[in-house]
Write a protein that holds these residues in place. Structure first.
Motif, short mmCIF file in Angstrom:
data_model
loop_
_atom_site.label_atom_id
_atom_site.label_comp_id
_atom_site.label_asym_id
_atom_site.label_seq_id
_atom_site.Cartn_x
_atom_site.Cartn_y
_atom_site.Cartn_z
N LEU A 193 0.83 -1.21 0.00
CA LEU A 193 0.00 0.00 0.00
C LEU A 193 0.86 1.26 0.00
N GLU A 194 1.93 1.25 0.78
CA GLU A 194 2.83 2.39 0.84
C GLU A 194 3.41 2.69 -0.54
N ALA A 195 3.80 1.64 -1.26
CA ALA A 195 4.34 1.83 -2.60
C ALA A 195 3.29 2.39 -3.55
N ALA A 196 2.04 1.99 -3.36
CA ALA A 196 0.96 2.45 -4.24
C ALA A 196 0.59 3.90 -3.99
N VAL A 197 0.50 4.32 -2.73
CA VAL A 197 0.08 5.69 -2.43
C VAL A 197 1.25 6.64 -2.30
N GLY A 198 2.39 6.13 -1.89
CA GLY A 198 3.57 6.97 -1.72
C GLY A 198 3.44 7.90 -0.54
N PRO B 73 2.38 18.11 -4.58
CA PRO B 73 1.18 17.33 -4.84
C PRO B 73 1.54 15.97 -5.44
N GLY B 74 0.73 15.02 -5.15
CA GLY B 74 0.95 13.68 -5.70
C GLY B 74 -0.28 12.84 -5.47
N ALA C 6 -4.67 13.07 -2.70
CA ALA C 6 -6.11 12.83 -2.88
C ALA C 6 -6.70 12.08 -1.68
N GLY C 7 -5.86 11.42 -0.92
CA GLY C 7 -6.36 10.66 0.24
C GLY C 7 -5.44 10.76 1.43
N PRO C 8 -5.25 11.97 1.99
CA PRO C 8 -4.32 12.10 3.11
C PRO C 8 -4.73 11.28 4.33
N ASP C 9 -6.01 11.05 4.53
CA ASP C 9 -6.44 10.20 5.65
C ASP C 9 -5.94 8.78 5.46
N VAL D 296 -2.04 4.37 6.67
CA VAL D 296 -1.02 3.44 6.17
C VAL D 296 0.26 3.63 6.98
N ALA D 297 0.70 4.88 7.14
CA ALA D 297 1.91 5.16 7.91
C ALA D 297 1.77 4.74 9.37
#
Length: 107
Positions: free
Chosen positions: A38-43, A74-75, A79-82, A87-88
């Protein structure tokens, strides 16, 4: 609940709380692997850490760090900071559980 060892599959246990009738026990190695994908997908944005002092991640998220990072860089994560925050947060919990050999209970 995260436990610091592998489980073939999550274990559901009955519990009595105001929020749920059961709890799920999962192995930290499996949770960590899923969260790393997931981390790789959202960055994760610059300045956001999945390790550090207690509440450092929460402070970054709540004290305008997330908004400033979104404006500066931006990245896809913006779009989904929550989602990125959680994830973090769970990455940190899984790594902590494995590093210290202790369970993590989320209530």
């Amino acid at each position: 609940m995260l436990v610091p060892f592998s489980l073939g599959e999550p274990v559901r246990l009955p519990t009595e709380t105001a929020f749920a009738d059961e709890t799920v026990v999962a192995g930290a190695p499996q949770v960590l692997a899923a969260l790393e994908r997931l981390e790789a997908a959202v960055g994760l944005p610059d300045g956001m850490t999945s390790a550090g002092r207690n509440l450092e991640l929460t402070a970054w998220y709540l004290d305008a760090g997330a908004r400033a990072a979104a404006a500066a860089r931006p990245g896809s994560w913006g779009a989904g900071p929550d989602t990125v925050f959680h994830v973090a947060l769970y990455l940190r919990a899984a790594r902590y559980s494995l590093r210290h050999g202790c369970p993590i209970v989320h209530t």
